[in-house]
Design a protein around this motif. Sequence first.
Motif, PDB file in Angstrom:
ATOM      1  N   ARG A  76      -7.515  -7.215   6.254  1.00 38.84           N
ATOM      2  CA  ARG A  76      -6.715  -6.184   5.341  1.00 38.84           C
ATOM      3  C   ARG A  76      -5.574  -6.725   4.901  1.00 38.84           C
ATOM      4  O   ARG A  76      -5.348  -6.458   3.536  1.00 38.84           O
ATOM      5  CB  ARG A  76      -6.458  -5.085   6.376  1.00 38.84           C
ATOM      6  CG  ARG A  76      -5.816  -3.854   5.474  1.00 38.84           C
ATOM      7  CD  ARG A  76      -5.364  -2.794   6.614  1.00 38.84           C
ATOM      8  NE  ARG A  76      -4.251  -3.096   7.242  1.00 38.84           N
ATOM      9  CZ  ARG A  76      -3.122  -3.331   7.203  1.00 38.84           C
ATOM     10  NH1 ARG A  76      -2.416  -2.829   5.848  1.00 38.84           N
ATOM     11  NH2 ARG A  76      -2.200  -3.775   7.892  1.00 38.84           N
ATOM     12  N   GLU A 123      -5.188  -7.155   0.626  1.00 40.45           N
ATOM     13  CA  GLU A 123      -3.822  -6.694  -0.087  1.00 40.45           C
ATOM     14  C   GLU A 123      -3.344  -7.867  -0.981  1.00 40.45           C
ATOM     15  O   GLU A 123      -2.857  -7.630  -2.102  1.00 40.45           O
ATOM     16  CB  GLU A 123      -2.765  -6.206   1.079  1.00 40.45           C
ATOM     17  CG  GLU A 123      -2.991  -4.947   1.724  1.00 40.45           C
ATOM     18  CD  GLU A 123      -2.004  -4.668   2.672  1.00 40.45           C
ATOM     19  OE1 GLU A 123      -1.069  -5.218   2.711  1.00 40.45           O
ATOM     20  OE2 GLU A 123      -2.271  -3.584   3.333  1.00 40.45           O
ATOM     21  N   PRO A 155     -11.093  -8.173   1.303  1.00 41.24           N
ATOM     22  CA  PRO A 155     -10.984  -7.132   2.359  1.00 41.24           C
ATOM     23  C   PRO A 155     -11.857  -7.257   3.439  1.00 41.24           C
ATOM     24  O   PRO A 155     -11.568  -6.891   4.462  1.00 41.24           O
ATOM     25  CB  PRO A 155     -10.907  -5.839   1.550  1.00 41.24           C
ATOM     26  CG  PRO A 155     -10.725  -5.919   0.243  1.00 41.24           C
ATOM     27  CD  PRO A 155     -11.306  -7.304  -0.114  1.00 41.24           C
TER      28      PRO A 155
END
Length: 802
Positions: free
Chosen positions: A471, A475, A467
């Motif tokens: 982002r 994930e 992360p």
Amino acid sequence: MPILKSLGMADSKVPRAGTLPGRSSRNPFEEIPGLEEEEAGELGTLPNGTSYRRRATLEKLAGLASFRLGWTPGRRAGSPSDGQPRSFLGRVLTPGIRRSSADFGLLARLQGTRAQGDEEATGEVARRLAFLRLGRGPKPRRASLAERVVPAGEAAPEPPPRVPEPPKMKEPLSVLEILSLIQQRELARADEHILELEAEELASSGGGAPGPPKVEGAGGGRRARDVALLYEALQRELWALVRETLAGPGPGAGAGAGAVAQMGQVLVQEEAADGRRGPGAARRLRVHWAEAVARAARERLEAAAPGAPGGLAGQLEALRARLLEDMGVVRGRLAPAYPAGLGAFGVYLRGYHGALAEWLGAAARRRLPLADRYALLHWHNQVYPREVLGLVDIVALENGELGSLLSPGTLRGLEDECVTDVKAQTRAALLRVLQEDEEHWGSTEDRPSSLAQDVCELLEEHTERAPRISREFGERMAYCCLGGLAEFLQSFQQRVERFHENPGVRELLPDTYISRTITLVNCGPPLRSLAERLARVGPPESEPAREAAASSLDRVTRLCHRVLADLLFQELQPHFNKLMRRKWLSSPEALDGIVGTLGAQALALRRMQDEPYQALVAELHRRALVEYVRPLLRGRLRCRSARTRSRVAGRLREDAAQLQRLFRRLESPASWLDAVVPHLAEVLQLEDTPSIQVEVGVLVRDYPDIRRKHVAALLDIRGLHNTVTRHEILAVARDLELFEGEALSPPRDRAFFADIPVPRPPFCLGLPLFLGRLPLSRLARPSLACLPRLRPPAPSRPQAQR
């Protein structure tokens, strides 16, 4: 004649041309070394009519005969050359004539011969040049002081109007002199002369655009070659200056700034010249300057990276330091020296950006280990924008933001490789950790387990770094790690089940079995928290993997709780067997044994994590009350009088209070169980039917799994056999039983009466059925109030009911 008078010669004694006093028959210059006879056409004439050999004498005296246009070794010094001027003086006095590229070969000779002979020939040459002043005429006489004094009373005469002097014609420089200016880094001046030479070449070629050197025509081709060679020399010096100024301020920072300013002036001049040349003949020196800056930046970065320790991460740190250092030099010293219109800071920043992009692209194409790929992605996405570009004034750029160092496809490929490697590495690592921990489950050594900690560290290493890169990458990595965790927990569940199914483990390890079970339970909370955190970070499709992980952990926890509870209640069972007997009414021995055993075992259960401990205590609380109420509803006691019911109810309340204190001390969250025994005591003790109905309604509301059979068993204990009263009380729970198939069962943690089976209740005859068949005196007998339940008639035989 005035000149001769000034020399002390009389008019009558003027010698003939070429003679001096005392030497009437000899040439006055014949003793001067190097003087030779010239042709008659080359004789010069002094103002008094005297002739002399002017040009040949000047060239011999000054030592410049070798600079005659077209001079070659072996040619006579005074011989003509193609009708062009034969001497340096003639060329200097003739405007618009410059020496050509043949002078390049004279640079070494000129520097060598002049350096040796200058000091010896200075005095002699000065004496020889004194003769040239003879032809200039008398020195103009100054006005005397008397003439300049204005008589009194007379106005001063106005001075004659001043005639403006004609502008001096700029002397054209030779190719050699322009080259010397380039080498001395007088770049702006050298570029001006190159542009003049280029204009001459353009004029001589008929006005065409400048281009590559022509082969036809000696003059035009030579001049075009001169221009091309001078531009090459100028650009070599410019790009060398770009490299030198990036290396650091050094001792001559001021001189370097001046050279940079001249370089900027050259770029401005050449850009203006490109507008006159046209698009086809433009030299685009500004573009080449940007390319030179990029080359210099590439050299600087390549020199900084290889020697850095620590693998790729160390090299990236060295690149960051070099970038900040060089951009500080550009901001503080180089960019202010350039003209503002060039946007020097943006050019340097783009050059370094492009060089860095090439370096990172080459690194990304190599087969990197997982740690280096993480370092590369993190440096690209976070360090460079924040710690490099964040400290640089991006507003100074002309064309806005810089592009990405790596293409989206390259970044996606690096991320895919990271996800693939993490999936393979974590799967193998998790199975290895589980295998190592399982080897100690059957040992007699009571050692703490680090299984959950090792698993969390293996996965969090990736789920925390990803992360920070981006982002989206976070994930993807969370989803990958969650899938690996779900697979690991399935294997963990299967191995725990095999461990508890082995009867020999419990018999061989009675002391460590409970401790090992508690250790396995303690693995649940950290792994469950990790799975939930990964599901929150991951994409929406992570929910099935989270549910699978939670299901495996729930099964492990329930299995271990059941094992611990079974072991505990095996020890408690003798005490529960003493409940609801006549001795129980008079002695608290049985309940004291239950409370003491539970309190002692709770000390061992305290080593469990909070979440599974509270769940286990709640289960023990529920199971203890179930085992307490079970003998009551099975009919061990029969209350035949109000006094007996009062004693039983009082004893139930005392035991309920003692159990409540125990489980509060054990921090049980199942406080909903505290009221079940007091409610049962109220039903047993109350005498009026409405009060009993209210209490039964509270039981039905608080414990929805209670059934009519449980209420009927309770009425049997209190000795209530009146049919009408029983029907009125049981009617409260009747609706619940009618909709038993449609009603939702309460959750497992809220079920109580469902685990208490009761004997099949006797069938109570209804009053209307026997009013016509039995005498009322028979209905009043308690022995006939309840008979065995009649079987309903079959549909095919309706006559049997009659």
